[in-house]
Design an enzyme around this catalytic site. Structure first.
Site, PDB file in Angstrom:
ATOM      1  N   GLU A 298       0.809  -1.222   0.000  1.00  0.00           N
ATOM      2  CA  GLU A 298       0.000   0.000   0.000  1.00  0.00           C
ATOM      3  C   GLU A 298       0.842   1.271   0.000  1.00  0.00           C
ATOM      4  OE1 GLU A 298      -0.491  -2.609   1.939  1.00  0.00           O
ATOM      5  OE2 GLU A 298      -2.580  -3.224   1.884  1.00  0.00           O
TER       6      GLU A 298
ATOM      7  N   PHE B 202     -10.765  -7.492  13.961  1.00  0.00           N
ATOM      8  CA  PHE B 202      -9.706  -7.923  13.057  1.00  0.00           C
ATOM      9  C   PHE B 202      -9.422  -6.829  12.014  1.00  0.00           C
ATOM     10  CE2 PHE B 202      -8.445 -10.096   9.043  1.00  0.00           C
ATOM     11  CZ  PHE B 202      -7.179 -10.471   9.470  1.00  0.00           C
ATOM     12  N   GLN B 203      -8.176  -6.515  11.831  1.00  0.00           N
ATOM     13  CA  GLN B 203      -7.716  -5.469  10.908  1.00  0.00           C
ATOM     14  C   GLN B 203      -8.368  -4.115  11.184  1.00  0.00           C
ATOM     15  OE1 GLN B 203      -7.843  -7.026   6.820  1.00  0.00           O
ATOM     16  NE2 GLN B 203      -5.726  -7.694   7.104  1.00  0.00           N
TER      17      GLN B 203
ATOM     18  N   LYS C 133     -17.190  -0.984   6.364  1.00  0.00           N
ATOM     19  CA  LYS C 133     -17.677  -1.983   5.404  1.00  0.00           C
ATOM     20  C   LYS C 133     -19.201  -1.948   5.283  1.00  0.00           C
ATOM     21  CE  LYS C 133     -16.619  -6.683   3.931  1.00  0.00           C
ATOM     22  NZ  LYS C 133     -15.993  -7.961   4.307  1.00  0.00           N
TER      23      LYS C 133
ATOM     24  N   MET D 253      24.302   9.418   1.884  1.00  0.00           N
ATOM     25  CA  MET D 253      24.120  10.664   2.634  1.00  0.00           C
ATOM     26  C   MET D 253      24.355  10.434   4.123  1.00  0.00           C
ATOM     27  SD  MET D 253      23.780  13.784   2.014  1.00  0.00           S
ATOM     28  CE  MET D 253      22.872  14.374   0.597  1.00  0.00           C
TER      29      MET D 253
END
Lengths: 586, 171
Positions: free
Chosen positions: A52, A114-115, A164, A484
């Protein structure tokens, strides 16, 4: 009575009404209804990324190169948290973006489902605005308002968190007119105050040592702003510098161009900033990488600051003439006023003569690559520029030495061609940004100038380029160091290279081949030209592993805590130690 | 190396916002994210249709920080208007405190006497305690609480400051 649609269908319809063509995303449990709605339509192209974070950066690349907002679709929990870096990056660099995140159903919110994560809470500080939509009847208006907020004023990312059950529930949808939705608290200033603009023009016309300092705001304002800038630059005869984000607004070939300013800016740009008597700051925000030590920043100048964001005015540097408005519109007014009053700039010859002495230091000079010796990284970038600049390529970068060398040595002639992570400094930005830029500009040559460490941060997106046949080119300056970091360790920590060596590197050529790309390795200076030509000749994605001098450092450099006049121009000036005050500063 | 401190000022800000979930979190979060101080914050819905809340924030900072606080508040999409009442001058600010004092005998009499001087009302009384309601400037309440501390103060609840500009102009 309008027919009712599901939340997911409302979302797709609203995106269509907004003219969205591409969505970067990754499916998951909490966005399955939306993915099903996407399956049943053809107008919006969904680009399946590999993580993502890649979706968010790809949307940034798309937005920055096209001027249109980037759209991201990810699932709840880890889908949203993975996207956060890209959202924060868009916030820092003012990139218009709308991110749709799935959320667990409303009855489950707050239950550690969940999630589940508190996406609105987590993204509050890295978005321009965000929403949790609990009622599908409000979804349409919210989406249109989100696009309005993301793209107007100072652009930025807007997150819409969509549970959802709201995606499944039905409600009527009507196409809302964005201008009919002005949020009571949201009225971005567009036109600048004319009295202040008059004052600014007056100051500029009387300046003996004027200096124009431009930033990403000009790019954000649209290509027209760059054109008016060019006009004002001609009228005033003033020298121009730019931040990292503003490169391309003025063509690098302009005789009035002094190069980038700041920590790795040119000697002439920084000296001119220090010595000018009138500074016109256009859509830049006096970032710490630009100003260096604040109490020594441009001590003799009257400062004019044009910014669309009131919060940027007097935040770091106090200015004499603040102008709040869209920089393109303010520039138009400035040019009009300058012409109407028939202003003539003062004789700037003495100022240009002084600038010439600074230019003569030739601060960007680099040692020539010795045949069959190590490739000098600046030389590699210059070769890349020579081979490609006629095609006006879009260049993306990762973050580090290669990014600064690209900014210094790759000359840009027009806006929207330079995509880099400036504010947040996100390693791993370049490849997904190149993918987004290629989708928005199918015919353009898109090159990610990368480092071997940065490229590994989102290297999984090679699969995305393969899947959608995007012919992006990745040009890795491989010095086997996080260059760097190592440079700062050279400068500040006595050369103790704590964890800055890129150990266990993959074979990038074979990796490229494993993903169905072409892989090219360049090891010696005499292979540069042919290697670049082979890269350009291949019509698919190419990864070039260009082995460069391992210990080269990026100069000029304003070291931590120093002023514009205390630049390090070459490695011989590096002492290797620094006091605590300097260490703590930047 | 030591961190240096700078001179600060106290400012009272009046902020009108959408009366929506999460607005207070945005405001409080902006203060913490940018390292600004909230000395006190009060919030309540002030419209008939419950659409707008008014927040009074007391903050301290250098003049440059105060200017930024106002600008950064103004950037929030849900914020309608920010007024720096201190900057404008000429405003009234009031705070209410409930002060519980426990004691017997002479202490009780002294507590009532002081309460009278400070125009505090008794809102609860038992044989061994009083709860006083006192309204006024924050300084007055500070002073009242300080005095009660010598007598038998056990608990304080304060509302934080509510403020409004003087005169007929409405914001």
């Amino acid at each position: 009575m309008t027919t009712e649609m599901s939340g997911a269908d409302i979302l797709i319809q609203a995106l269509n009404d907004q003219g969205v063509e591409v969505v970067f995303g990754y499916p998951g449990g909490a966005v399955l209804p939306i993915y099903d709605a996407l399956f049943n339509q053809q107008r919006i192209k969904h680009i399946l990324v590999r993580q993502e974070g890649g979706a968010a950066h790809a949307a940034e690349g798309y937005a920055r190169s096209t001027g249109k907002p980037g759209v991201v679709l990810v699932t709840s929990g880890p889908g949203a948290t993975n996207a956060i870096t890209g959202i924060a990056d868009a916030m820092m660099d003012s990139i218009p973006m709308v991110v749709i995140t799935g959320q667990v159903g409303t009855p489950l919110i707050g239950s550690d489902a969940f999630q589940e994560c508190d996406t609105v809470g987590i993204t509050r500080h890295v978005t321009k605005h965000n929403y949790l939509v609990k009622d599908p009847a409000k979804l349409g208006d919210i989406i249109h308002e989100a696009f309005h907020i993301a793209t107007s004023g100072r652009p930025g990312p807007v997150v819409i968190d969509l549970p959802k059950d709201v995606q499944v529930a039905t409600a009527p949808y009507r196409r809302t007119n964005t201008s009919a939705l002005p949020h009571r608290g949201y009225k971005p200033a567009i036109k600048g105050d004319l009295t202040a603009i008059e004052q600014a023009i007056e100051l500029l016309s009387k300046a003996e040592r004027p200096m124009i300092y431009t930033g990403g705001g000009i790019i954000n304002s649209g290509p027209a702003a760059s054109m008016v800038l060019r006009e004002l630059v001609k009228l005033t005869g003033a020298p121009v510098t730019s931040t990292l984000m503003g490169l391309g607004a003025l063509p690098a070939s302009s005789p009035q161009w002094l190069g980038m300013l700041g920590m790795h800016g040119t000697y002439e740009a920084n000296m001119a900033m220090n010595q000018c008597d009138v500074m016109l700051c256009l859509g830049a925000r006096f970032d710490d990488r630009v100003t260096g030590r604040l109490d020594a920043f441009s001590p003799h100048s009257k400062k004019i600051h044009v910014d669309i964001d009131r919060g940027s005015i007097n935040k770091i540097v106090r200015v004499d003439v603040p102008i709040i408005g869209d920089v393109g519109r303010v520039l138009e007014d400035m040019v009009k006023l300058w012409k109407a009053r028939e202003y003539q700039p003062r004789d700037l010859k003495p100022w240009w003569n002084t600038i010439k002495t600074w230019r003569d230091r030739n601060c960007l000079a680099y040692p020539a690559s010795v045949e069959s010796g190590e490739i000098v990284p600046q030389h590699a970038i210059r070769k890349l520029w020579e081979a490609t600049h006629r095609q006006q390529p879009i260049i993306t970068t990762e973050v580090g030495q290669h990014q600064m060398w690209a900014a210094q040595h790759f000359d840009f002639e027009s806006p929207n061609k330079w995509l880099t992570s400036g504010g947040l400094g996100t390693m791993g930005y370049g490849l997904p940004a190149a993918i987004g830029a290629q989708l928005g500009n199918p015919k353009a040559l898109v090159i990610d100038i990368a480092g071997e460490a940065s490229i590994q941060m989102n290297i999984q997106e090679m699969g995305t380029a393969t899947q959608y046949r995007l012919p992006v080119k990745v040009f890795i300056l491989n010095n086997e160091y996080m260059g760097m970091v190592r440079q700062w360790q050279d400068l500040t920590y006595g050369g103790r290279y704590s964890s800055s060596y890129s150990d266990s590197l993959p074979d990038f050529v074979r990796l490229a081949e494993a993903y169905g790309w072409k892989g090219i390795r360049i090891e010696r200076p005499d292979q540069l030209e042919q290697g670049i030509a082979d890269m350009l000749a291949h019509d698919g994605p190419v990864m070039v592993d260009c082995m460069v001098a391992k210990m080269a450092n990026c100069f000029p450099m304003i070291p931590s805590g120093a002023s514009h006049t205390d630049m390090i121009l070459d490695p011989a000036q590096v002492s290797g130690v620094m006091d605590d005050e300097a260490k703590a500063l930047v | 190396m030591h961190i240096q401190q700078q001179e600060t000022e106290r400012h009272t800000l009046s902020v009108t916002v959408d009366n929506e979930a999460g607005v207070l979190a945005r405001i409080a979060g902006m203060f913490t994210a940018r390292g600004y101080n909230i000395d006190s914050l009060t919030v309540a819905d002030v419209t008939e249709d419950d659409s707008i809340s008014r927040i009074t924030i007391v903050t301290t900072g250098t003049p440059a920080v105060i200017e930024q606080v106002v600008a950064q508040l103004d950037r929030l999409i849900n914020v309608h208007r920010v007024i720096d009442l201190t900057e404008r001058g000429n405003f009234v600010e009031r705070e209410l405190a409930l002060v519980k004092v426990v004691g017997t005998g002479e202490h009780r009499i002294e507590a009532l006497r002081l309460a009278d001087v400070y125009r505090a009302r008794v809102v609860d009384a038992t044989t061994g305690s009083f709860v006083f309601e006192v309204t006024g400037s924050s300084e007055k309440i500070d002073k009242f609480i300080e005095l009660m501390g010598e007598i038998g103060l056990v608990e304080v609840a304060r509302t934080g400051v509510a403020a409004i500009a003087r005169g007929k102009e409405a914001v």
